[in-house]
Design a protein around this motif. Structure first.
Motif, PDB file in Angstrom:
ATOM      1  N   ALA A 143     -27.583 -23.892  -1.028  1.00  0.00           N
ATOM      2  CA  ALA A 143     -26.276 -23.989  -1.672  1.00  0.00           C
ATOM      3  C   ALA A 143     -25.313 -24.765  -0.782  1.00  0.00           C
ATOM      4  CB  ALA A 143     -25.739 -22.590  -1.941  1.00  0.00           C
ATOM      5  N   LYS A 144     -24.178 -25.087  -1.367  1.00  0.00           N
ATOM      6  CA  LYS A 144     -23.140 -25.803  -0.613  1.00  0.00           C
ATOM      7  C   LYS A 144     -22.457 -24.880   0.384  1.00  0.00           C
ATOM      8  CE  LYS A 144     -19.888 -24.922  -4.285  1.00  0.00           C
ATOM      9  NZ  LYS A 144     -18.562 -24.565  -3.948  1.00  0.00           N
ATOM     10  N   ALA A 145     -21.554 -25.433   1.161  1.00  0.00           N
ATOM     11  CA  ALA A 145     -20.827 -24.639   2.168  1.00  0.00           C
ATOM     12  C   ALA A 145     -20.038 -23.530   1.468  1.00  0.00           C
ATOM     13  CB  ALA A 145     -19.890 -25.539   2.948  1.00  0.00           C
ATOM     14  N   PRO A 146     -19.950 -22.375   2.108  1.00  0.00           N
ATOM     15  CA  PRO A 146     -19.265 -21.237   1.482  1.00  0.00           C
ATOM     16  C   PRO A 146     -17.758 -21.439   1.419  1.00  0.00           C
ATOM     17  CG  PRO A 146     -19.850 -20.716   3.728  1.00  0.00           C
ATOM     18  CD  PRO A 146     -20.463 -22.059   3.422  1.00  0.00           C
ATOM     19  N   GLY A 147     -17.146 -20.813   0.436  1.00  0.00           N
ATOM     20  CA  GLY A 147     -15.699 -20.855   0.315  1.00  0.00           C
ATOM     21  C   GLY A 147     -15.052 -19.821   1.227  1.00  0.00           C
ATOM     22  N   PHE A 148     -13.753 -19.942   1.372  1.00  0.00           N
ATOM     23  CA  PHE A 148     -12.992 -19.039   2.252  1.00  0.00           C
ATOM     24  C   PHE A 148     -13.150 -17.586   1.818  1.00  0.00           C
ATOM     25  CE2 PHE A 148      -8.941 -16.988   3.460  1.00  0.00           C
ATOM     26  CZ  PHE A 148      -9.042 -17.140   4.834  1.00  0.00           C
ATOM     27  N   LYS A 149     -13.073 -17.351   0.524  1.00  0.00           N
ATOM     28  CA  LYS A 149     -13.180 -15.989  -0.007  1.00  0.00           C
ATOM     29  C   LYS A 149     -14.572 -15.411   0.255  1.00  0.00           C
ATOM     30  CE  LYS A 149     -12.547 -13.333  -4.230  1.00  0.00           C
ATOM     31  NZ  LYS A 149     -12.262 -13.402  -5.667  1.00  0.00           N
ATOM     32  N   VAL A 178     -16.639 -16.195   2.691  1.00  0.00           N
ATOM     33  CA  VAL A 178     -16.786 -15.931   4.122  1.00  0.00           C
ATOM     34  C   VAL A 178     -16.068 -14.639   4.490  1.00  0.00           C
ATOM     35  CG1 VAL A 178     -16.226 -16.765   6.431  1.00  0.00           C
ATOM     36  CG2 VAL A 178     -17.134 -18.343   4.739  1.00  0.00           C
ATOM     37  N   LEU A 179     -14.846 -14.463   4.005  1.00  0.00           N
ATOM     38  CA  LEU A 179     -14.107 -13.226   4.291  1.00  0.00           C
ATOM     39  C   LEU A 179     -14.830 -12.000   3.753  1.00  0.00           C
ATOM     40  CD1 LEU A 179     -10.363 -14.152   3.730  1.00  0.00           C
ATOM     41  CD2 LEU A 179     -11.582 -13.827   5.875  1.00  0.00           C
ATOM     42  N   LYS A 180     -15.394 -12.131   2.565  1.00  0.00           N
ATOM     43  CA  LYS A 180     -16.134 -11.036   1.968  1.00  0.00           C
ATOM     44  C   LYS A 180     -17.358 -10.679   2.811  1.00  0.00           C
ATOM     45  CE  LYS A 180     -17.713 -10.215  -2.595  1.00  0.00           C
ATOM     46  NZ  LYS A 180     -17.976 -10.727  -3.921  1.00  0.00           N
ATOM     47  N   ALA A 181     -18.048 -11.687   3.298  1.00  0.00           N
ATOM     48  CA  ALA A 181     -19.241 -11.456   4.115  1.00  0.00           C
ATOM     49  C   ALA A 181     -18.881 -10.825   5.454  1.00  0.00           C
ATOM     50  CB  ALA A 181     -19.983 -12.769   4.325  1.00  0.00           C
ATOM     51  N   GLN A 197     -22.963  -4.226   1.996  1.00  0.00           N
ATOM     52  CA  GLN A 197     -22.967  -5.504   1.306  1.00  0.00           C
ATOM     53  C   GLN A 197     -24.041  -5.466   0.229  1.00  0.00           C
ATOM     54  OE1 GLN A 197     -24.108  -9.009   3.601  1.00  0.00           O
ATOM     55  NE2 GLN A 197     -22.345 -10.072   2.761  1.00  0.00           N
ATOM     56  N   SER A 198     -23.748  -6.040  -0.926  1.00  0.00           N
ATOM     57  CA  SER A 198     -24.724  -6.044  -2.004  1.00  0.00           C
ATOM     58  C   SER A 198     -25.851  -7.025  -1.680  1.00  0.00           C
ATOM     59  CB  SER A 198     -24.054  -6.437  -3.325  1.00  0.00           C
ATOM     60  OG  SER A 198     -23.668  -7.790  -3.296  1.00  0.00           O
ATOM     61  N   GLU A 199     -26.990  -6.793  -2.283  1.00  0.00           N
ATOM     62  CA  GLU A 199     -28.141  -7.672  -2.084  1.00  0.00           C
ATOM     63  C   GLU A 199     -27.838  -9.079  -2.594  1.00  0.00           C
ATOM     64  OE1 GLU A 199     -31.854  -9.053  -1.003  1.00  0.00           O
ATOM     65  OE2 GLU A 199     -30.814  -7.236  -0.411  1.00  0.00           O
ATOM     66  N   GLN A 200     -27.112  -9.157  -3.705  1.00  0.00           N
ATOM     67  CA  GLN A 200     -26.748 -10.464  -4.265  1.00  0.00           C
ATOM     68  C   GLN A 200     -25.858 -11.231  -3.293  1.00  0.00           C
ATOM     69  OE1 GLN A 200     -24.460 -10.207  -7.840  1.00  0.00           O
ATOM     70  NE2 GLN A 200     -24.457 -12.410  -8.186  1.00  0.00           N
ATOM     71  N   GLN A 201     -24.884 -10.568  -2.694  1.00  0.00           N
ATOM     72  CA  GLN A 201     -23.999 -11.212  -1.733  1.00  0.00           C
ATOM     73  C   GLN A 201     -24.771 -11.654  -0.495  1.00  0.00           C
ATOM     74  OE1 GLN A 201     -20.731 -11.967  -2.100  1.00  0.00           O
ATOM     75  NE2 GLN A 201     -20.776 -12.977  -0.130  1.00  0.00           N
ATOM     76  N   ARG A 202     -25.676 -10.819  -0.031  1.00  0.00           N
ATOM     77  CA  ARG A 202     -26.482 -11.163   1.141  1.00  0.00           C
ATOM     78  C   ARG A 202     -27.348 -12.397   0.871  1.00  0.00           C
ATOM     79  NH1 ARG A 202     -31.223 -10.851   3.368  1.00  0.00           N
ATOM     80  NH2 ARG A 202     -32.237  -9.894   1.588  1.00  0.00           N
ATOM     81  N   GLN A 203     -27.960 -12.438  -0.290  1.00  0.00           N
ATOM     82  CA  GLN A 203     -28.772 -13.603  -0.652  1.00  0.00           C
ATOM     83  C   GLN A 203     -27.918 -14.864  -0.711  1.00  0.00           C
ATOM     84  OE1 GLN A 203     -32.007 -14.000  -1.050  1.00  0.00           O
ATOM     85  NE2 GLN A 203     -32.461 -11.858  -0.620  1.00  0.00           N
ATOM     86  N   GLN A 204     -26.737 -14.749  -1.268  1.00  0.00           N
ATOM     87  CA  GLN A 204     -25.827 -15.890  -1.361  1.00  0.00           C
ATOM     88  C   GLN A 204     -25.412 -16.362   0.028  1.00  0.00           C
ATOM     89  OE1 GLN A 204     -22.325 -14.992  -3.620  1.00  0.00           O
ATOM     90  NE2 GLN A 204     -21.783 -17.135  -3.903  1.00  0.00           N
ATOM     91  N   PHE A 214     -27.135 -16.109   2.820  1.00  0.00           N
ATOM     92  CA  PHE A 214     -28.259 -16.723   3.517  1.00  0.00           C
ATOM     93  C   PHE A 214     -28.705 -18.041   2.895  1.00  0.00           C
ATOM     94  CE2 PHE A 214     -28.607 -12.618   5.568  1.00  0.00           C
ATOM     95  CZ  PHE A 214     -29.023 -12.974   6.836  1.00  0.00           C
ATOM     96  N   GLN A 215     -28.168 -18.399   1.739  1.00  0.00           N
ATOM     97  CA  GLN A 215     -28.527 -19.658   1.105  1.00  0.00           C
ATOM     98  C   GLN A 215     -27.548 -20.781   1.417  1.00  0.00           C
ATOM     99  OE1 GLN A 215     -28.990 -18.815  -3.044  1.00  0.00           O
ATOM    100  NE2 GLN A 215     -30.925 -17.762  -2.757  1.00  0.00           N
ATOM    101  N   THR A 216     -26.522 -20.508   2.177  1.00  0.00           N
ATOM    102  CA  THR A 216     -25.546 -21.543   2.514  1.00  0.00           C
ATOM    103  C   THR A 216     -26.134 -22.521   3.530  1.00  0.00           C
ATOM    104  OG1 THR A 216     -24.566 -20.182   4.220  1.00  0.00           O
ATOM    105  CG2 THR A 216     -23.555 -20.076   2.047  1.00  0.00           C
ATOM    106  N   THR A 217     -25.551 -23.693   3.601  1.00  0.00           N
ATOM    107  CA  THR A 217     -26.092 -24.752   4.457  1.00  0.00           C
ATOM    108  C   THR A 217     -25.595 -24.685   5.891  1.00  0.00           C
ATOM    109  OG1 THR A 217     -24.313 -26.233   3.772  1.00  0.00           O
ATOM    110  CG2 THR A 217     -26.370 -26.348   2.520  1.00  0.00           C
ATOM    111  N   THR A 218     -24.540 -23.956   6.137  1.00  0.00           N
ATOM    112  CA  THR A 218     -23.974 -23.918   7.486  1.00  0.00           C
ATOM    113  C   THR A 218     -23.594 -22.503   7.885  1.00  0.00           C
ATOM    114  OG1 THR A 218     -22.246 -24.777   8.922  1.00  0.00           O
ATOM    115  CG2 THR A 218     -21.656 -24.466   6.620  1.00  0.00           C
ATOM    116  N   ILE A 219     -23.706 -22.235   9.162  1.00  0.00           N
ATOM    117  CA  ILE A 219     -23.370 -20.909   9.686  1.00  0.00           C
ATOM    118  C   ILE A 219     -21.982 -20.895  10.329  1.00  0.00           C
ATOM    119  CG2 ILE A 219     -24.387 -21.287  11.951  1.00  0.00           C
ATOM    120  CD1 ILE A 219     -25.428 -18.415  11.813  1.00  0.00           C
TER     121      ILE A 219
END
Length: 64
Positions: free
Chosen positions: A2-8, A10-13, A22-29, A31-36
């Motif tokens: 996926a593309k780089a995460p949004g501000f919201k 990142v704050l949620k994570a 944290q929900s499994e869906q959020q965790r998967q999302q 870990f699919q981002t392109t940058t840490i």
């Protein structure tokens, strides 16, 4: 990936990591981002703020 995460997102994570929930869906999302880097910066900032707040609280309690 996926593309780089949004501000919201990142704050949620980062908040989810601090609380330990944290929900499994959020965790998967996350870990699919392109940058840490957004997660690292937000996490380090959150830790610094948390430690600073603890230091202020302790000094206030000890002084009082």
């Amino acid at each position: 990936m996926a593309k780089a995460p949004g501000f919201k997102q990142v704050l949620k994570a980062v908040f989810g990591a601090f609380v330990g929930v944290q929900s499994e869906q959020q965790r998967q999302q996350d870990f699919q981002t392109t940058t840490i880097w957004p997660y690292l910066v937000a996490g380090i900032f959150a830790v610094v703020v948390f430690v600073a707040l603890l230091l202020v609280l302790v000094s206030w309690v000890v002084a009082g």
